[in-house]
Structures are given as C-alpha cells and as structure tokens.
Design an enzyme around this catalytic site. Structure first.
Site, PDB file in Angstrom:
ATOM      1  N   SER A  31       0.801  -1.229   0.000  1.00 52.52           N
ATOM      2  CA  SER A  31       0.000   0.000   0.000  1.00 52.52           C
ATOM      3  C   SER A  31       0.831   1.276   0.000  1.00 52.52           C
ATOM      4  O   SER A  31       1.624   1.498   0.911  1.00 52.52           O
ATOM      5  CB  SER A  31      -0.880   0.069   1.253  1.00 52.52           C
ATOM      6  OG  SER A  31      -1.706  -1.038   1.349  1.00 52.52           O
ATOM      7  N   HIS A  45      -3.006   0.492  -4.695  1.00 54.14           N
ATOM      8  CA  HIS A  45      -2.413  -0.766  -5.177  1.00 54.14           C
ATOM      9  C   HIS A  45      -2.497  -0.784  -6.701  1.00 54.14           C
ATOM     10  O   HIS A  45      -3.534  -1.115  -7.267  1.00 54.14           O
ATOM     11  CB  HIS A  45      -3.185  -1.964  -4.621  1.00 54.14           C
ATOM     12  CG  HIS A  45      -3.095  -2.103  -3.134  1.00 54.14           C
ATOM     13  ND1 HIS A  45      -2.147  -2.881  -2.528  1.00 54.14           N
ATOM     14  CD2 HIS A  45      -3.814  -1.550  -2.145  1.00 54.14           C
ATOM     15  CE1 HIS A  45      -2.307  -2.806  -1.216  1.00 54.14           C
ATOM     16  NE2 HIS A  45      -3.305  -2.001  -0.957  1.00 54.14           N
ATOM     17  N   HIS A  64      -5.632  -8.808  -1.978  1.00 51.90           N
ATOM     18  CA  HIS A  64      -5.820  -9.310  -0.613  1.00 51.90           C
ATOM     19  C   HIS A  64      -6.984 -10.288  -0.585  1.00 51.90           C
ATOM     20  O   HIS A  64      -7.908 -10.196  -1.391  1.00 51.90           O
ATOM     21  CB  HIS A  64      -6.124  -8.147   0.337  1.00 51.90           C
ATOM     22  CG  HIS A  64      -5.091  -7.063   0.307  1.00 51.90           C
ATOM     23  ND1 HIS A  64      -5.043  -6.119  -0.694  1.00 51.90           N
ATOM     24  CD2 HIS A  64      -4.066  -6.783   1.148  1.00 51.90           C
ATOM     25  CE1 HIS A  64      -4.019  -5.306  -0.463  1.00 51.90           C
ATOM     26  NE2 HIS A  64      -3.409  -5.682   0.636  1.00 51.90           N
ATOM     27  N   TYR A 100      -9.288 -10.241   1.590  1.00 51.68           N
ATOM     28  CA  TYR A 100     -10.536  -9.533   1.939  1.00 51.68           C
ATOM     29  C   TYR A 100     -11.251  -8.950   0.720  1.00 51.68           C
ATOM     30  O   TYR A 100     -12.433  -8.639   0.777  1.00 51.68           O
ATOM     31  CB  TYR A 100     -10.282  -8.426   2.986  1.00 51.68           C
ATOM     32  CG  TYR A 100      -9.428  -7.270   2.512  1.00 51.68           C
ATOM     33  CD1 TYR A 100      -9.911  -6.329   1.615  1.00 51.68           C
ATOM     34  CD2 TYR A 100      -8.131  -7.115   2.981  1.00 51.68           C
ATOM     35  CE1 TYR A 100      -9.116  -5.279   1.177  1.00 51.68           C
ATOM     36  CE2 TYR A 100      -7.335  -6.075   2.560  1.00 51.68           C
ATOM     37  CZ  TYR A 100      -7.838  -5.159   1.652  1.00 51.68           C
ATOM     38  OH  TYR A 100      -7.053  -4.129   1.226  1.00 51.68           O
ATOM     39  N   GLU A 101     -10.533  -8.801  -0.401  1.00 52.31           N
ATOM     40  CA  GLU A 101     -11.184  -8.302  -1.615  1.00 52.31           C
ATOM     41  C   GLU A 101     -12.117  -9.354  -2.214  1.00 52.31           C
ATOM     42  O   GLU A 101     -12.856  -9.065  -3.153  1.00 52.31           O
ATOM     43  CB  GLU A 101     -10.135  -7.885  -2.650  1.00 52.31           C
ATOM     44  CG  GLU A 101      -9.319  -6.666  -2.247  1.00 52.31           C
ATOM     45  CD  GLU A 101      -8.175  -6.396  -3.218  1.00 52.31           C
ATOM     46  OE1 GLU A 101      -8.452  -5.963  -4.351  1.00 52.31           O
ATOM     47  OE2 GLU A 101      -7.015  -6.634  -2.846  1.00 52.31           O
ATOM     48  N   ALA A 121       2.139  -2.194   4.597  1.00 55.23           N
ATOM     49  CA  ALA A 121       1.780  -1.155   5.559  1.00 55.23           C
ATOM     50  C   ALA A 121       1.158  -1.863   6.751  1.00 55.23           C
ATOM     51  O   ALA A 121       0.463  -2.859   6.579  1.00 55.23           O
ATOM     52  CB  ALA A 121       0.776  -0.199   4.929  1.00 55.23           C
ATOM     53  N   MET A 144      -3.059  -6.806   6.894  1.00 55.08           N
ATOM     54  CA  MET A 144      -4.001  -7.683   6.184  1.00 55.08           C
ATOM     55  C   MET A 144      -3.368  -8.367   4.970  1.00 55.08           C
ATOM     56  O   MET A 144      -4.070  -8.778   4.052  1.00 55.08           O
ATOM     57  CB  MET A 144      -5.220  -6.861   5.729  1.00 55.08           C
ATOM     58  CG  MET A 144      -5.926  -6.114   6.844  1.00 55.08           C
ATOM     59  SD  MET A 144      -7.184  -5.000   6.203  1.00 55.08           S
ATOM     60  CE  MET A 144      -7.561  -4.025   7.677  1.00 55.08           C
ATOM     61  N   SER A 145      -2.041  -8.480   4.958  1.00 55.26           N
ATOM     62  CA  SER A 145      -1.398  -9.078   3.781  1.00 55.26           C
ATOM     63  C   SER A 145      -0.195  -9.914   4.201  1.00 55.26           C
ATOM     64  O   SER A 145      -0.092 -10.344   5.346  1.00 55.26           O
ATOM     65  CB  SER A 145      -0.946  -7.969   2.822  1.00 55.26           C
ATOM     66  OG  SER A 145       0.135  -7.240   3.375  1.00 55.26           O
ATOM     67  N   ASN A 178       0.293   3.778  10.901  1.00 57.35           N
ATOM     68  CA  ASN A 178      -0.576   4.335  11.948  1.00 57.35           C
ATOM     69  C   ASN A 178      -0.376   3.509  13.204  1.00 57.35           C
ATOM     70  O   ASN A 178       0.058   2.367  13.128  1.00 57.35           O
ATOM     71  CB  ASN A 178      -2.052   4.227  11.507  1.00 57.35           C
ATOM     72  CG  ASN A 178      -2.437   2.782  11.160  1.00 57.35           C
ATOM     73  OD1 ASN A 178      -2.141   2.299  10.066  1.00 57.35           O
ATOM     74  ND2 ASN A 178      -3.036   2.099  12.106  1.00 57.35           N
ATOM     75  N   HIS A 206      -7.871   4.701   5.812  1.00 58.66           N
ATOM     76  CA  HIS A 206      -7.035   4.215   4.706  1.00 58.66           C
ATOM     77  C   HIS A 206      -6.230   5.374   4.109  1.00 58.66           C
ATOM     78  O   HIS A 206      -5.086   5.183   3.682  1.00 58.66           O
ATOM     79  CB  HIS A 206      -7.914   3.552   3.649  1.00 58.66           C
ATOM     80  CG  HIS A 206      -7.129   2.924   2.521  1.00 58.66           C
ATOM     81  ND1 HIS A 206      -6.197   1.928   2.714  1.00 58.66           N
ATOM     82  CD2 HIS A 206      -7.117   3.165   1.181  1.00 58.66           C
ATOM     83  CE1 HIS A 206      -5.659   1.581   1.550  1.00 58.66           C
ATOM     84  NE2 HIS A 206      -6.198   2.322   0.607  1.00 58.66           N
TER      85      HIS A 206
HETATM   86  N1  HPA Z   1      -4.656  -2.643  10.903  1.00 55.40           N
HETATM   87  C1  HPA Z   1      -4.667  -3.544   9.907  1.00 55.40           C
HETATM   88  N2  HPA Z   1      -4.058  -3.334   8.742  1.00 55.40           N
HETATM   89  C2  HPA Z   1      -3.375  -2.183   8.589  1.00 55.40           C
HETATM   90  C3  HPA Z   1      -3.335  -1.204   9.591  1.00 55.40           C
HETATM   91  C4  HPA Z   1      -3.994  -1.449  10.814  1.00 55.40           C
HETATM   92  O1  HPA Z   1      -3.990  -0.630  11.763  1.00 55.40           O
HETATM   93  N3  HPA Z   1      -2.577  -0.170   9.102  1.00 55.40           N
HETATM   94  C5  HPA Z   1      -2.193  -0.530   7.852  1.00 55.40           C
HETATM   95  N4  HPA Z   1      -2.672  -1.740   7.530  1.00 55.40           N
END
Ligand code: HPA
Length: 269
Positions: A28, A58, A80, A82-83, A110, A208-209, A232, A244
C-alpha cells in the site's frame, strides 16, 4: 485448469520480461518506491491468472529491470483475501516467481503499530509472523512440484538476510526496528480489544497481507525478507480513528527511505 498449470502459464508470461533472481512486492502506497533501469512491465490484467486489484494505492503491475547491476522483479501492488479473491489467487504471483527461478523474495507492507514505542512512519523488519487469517494458502492438495506437504516455518524470515538489511540500513542512517507481524483478514480495522489481545499473543504489528505470500514462498524454498511501514498506531493505541487515507499518506511519506534501503540491499540479496 490444474493449479500447477495456472502457475506455469503465469510464469511463462513473466519470463518474457527477463530472468530475475530476486523479487520485491511493494504494498500500500509503496508502489513508486524504487526505479528500475531497462524496465519492462506488464499490468496484472495481461498476466494469465493474475487477479485484478481493487484497492486505492495498489497499482497492479509487474516490472523486471536492473537495480545496482542486478536483474530484479518488482510487483507494484497486490491483491488481498478480503477483496474476495481466493487465497490461491492471492498467492499465484509469488508461486509464479518461484517457478521463474526467483530465489529471494522481499515482501513489503503497511501495518498498524501495536508494540509500545512504535511510531507512525517507522520501518520495521519482520522477525516472524502470526497467521490469524483463519485459512492457509497451502490448504488442499499439496503441489509436490513446488514443495513439501508440511513446510517448516521456524525461521521463516531469513536471519542472514535480516542481518544484511540491518547493516545496510545502519550504513544509510535509516532507523530500522524489528517485530512480529500478525495478519488478520480485514477489511475492517481492529477493535481496541482485539489489539490488546494481539499484543498479549506477541504481535508487534498488524496488517491484512504478506502472510499468505510468505507461507507459499517458504513452501517453495524461497528465502524471504519482510519490511513493514508502520502507517498508523493500531486501534486504541492512539485515540484517533483509523483511515485508509492516513495509511496511504504515511507510506508515501516513507517511500523514499524504503526505496534507498531496497536499492542498496538488492546487490546483497
Ligand atoms: N490494521 C490492519 N491493517 C493495517 C493497519 C492497521 O492498523 N494499518 C495498515 N494496515
């Protein structure tokens, strides 16, 4: 179509781009991080079996080119679970790289920072992962042509490559931390309660990856290196809601340092 046949077809299409020994997957907001010389690229849509990414940040292309005198493959963007893509599709690119003869895989992503002391913008070397996706890309018949039924995951993130990466980062004056990455399915961000639970489990980062790709890469005998950009602080660690946009903004801000690190690292992989 048989899974091995799908993988071979994708590998054959990629072989037209060149013969890379190492591959780098850019997550990301990190797609632009490092330029290749003599680049030849294909969008995901033109590689048989490659899934189409749907998430902002992406891009979805594979390029082969030269960095510091070495031929490398760069995947800009990823898909991903989740997509809605089956895990077999999520990992098809990495399996195609293995078939192409790629021996070393660098996975970037990320993540949210769970461990106390992490700050948004930190670059973190993955020392290990925790798979909480609720599934495994190796479920189903084993692809014996790629690797064993029960692959060892003891030192999934290659210790020697991690040492080299720490040395290169030190020489460049780039601060690099180290931690355990926990993968969740998403796409909702975590609750503060989940983050407390993940911390108790031993996780430093959440995302998530990466984990499905790491599992199939180890299955296929590739060496892997994982580098995460903490975009973050995880839910509840900071009082701010997660977005996001913040994830993309922070990774773009850190992309230049990650690019410098990767450029210096490539000849030593
Ligand atoms: N949680 C899950 N996936 C992420 C996060 C998060 O805080 N930041 C970037 N990808």
């Amino acid at each position: 179509m048989e899974e091995m046949e799908r993988i071979e077809r994708a590998a054959k299409a990629l072989a037209r781009l060149g013969k890379p020994e190492a591959a780098v997957v850019l997550g990301s907001g990190l797609s632009g991080v490092f330029p290749l010389e003599q680049e030849r690229a294909l969008p995901f849509g033109e590689i048989p079996g490659f899934p189409a990414p749907s998430v902002a940040g992406h891009a979805g292309e594979v390029a082969v080119g030269v960095v510091s005198g070495r031929t490398v493959l760069v995947q800009r963007g990823r898909v991903h679970h989740y997509e809605g893509h089956p895990l077999a599709d999520v990992v098809l690119p990495v399996r195609a790289y293995a078939r192409l003869g790629v021996k070393v895989l660098v996975l970037t992503n990320a993540s949210g920072g769970i461990a106390y002391g992490l700050e948004a913008g930190d670059l973190v070397l993955l020392s290990d992962h925790i798979n909480l996706l609720g599934d495994n890309p190796l479920r189903g018949p084993n692809l014996d042509a790629l690797g064993p039924r029960f692959p060892d995951m003891t030192e999934a993130y290659d210790p020697a490559l991690r040492k080299i990466t720490r040395d290169v980062a030190w020489d460049l004056g780039i601060r690099l931390k180290e931690g355990v990455y926990l993968a969740t399915l998403g796409p909702s961000y975590e609750t503060p309660g989940e983050i407390r639970a993940f911390r108790a489990l031993g996780a430093d980062l959440v995302g998530m990856s990466t984990v499905p790709e790491a599992i199939v890469a180890r299955h296929a005998g590739m060496k892997i290196l994982g580098i995460s950009c903490v975009t973050n602080l995880a839910a509840g660690v900071s009082p701010q809601p997660l977005s996001h946009d913040e994830v993309i903004e922070t990774s773009r801000r850190r992309a230049a340092d990650l690019g410098r690190l990767l450029t210096a690292l490539v000849p030593r992989l």
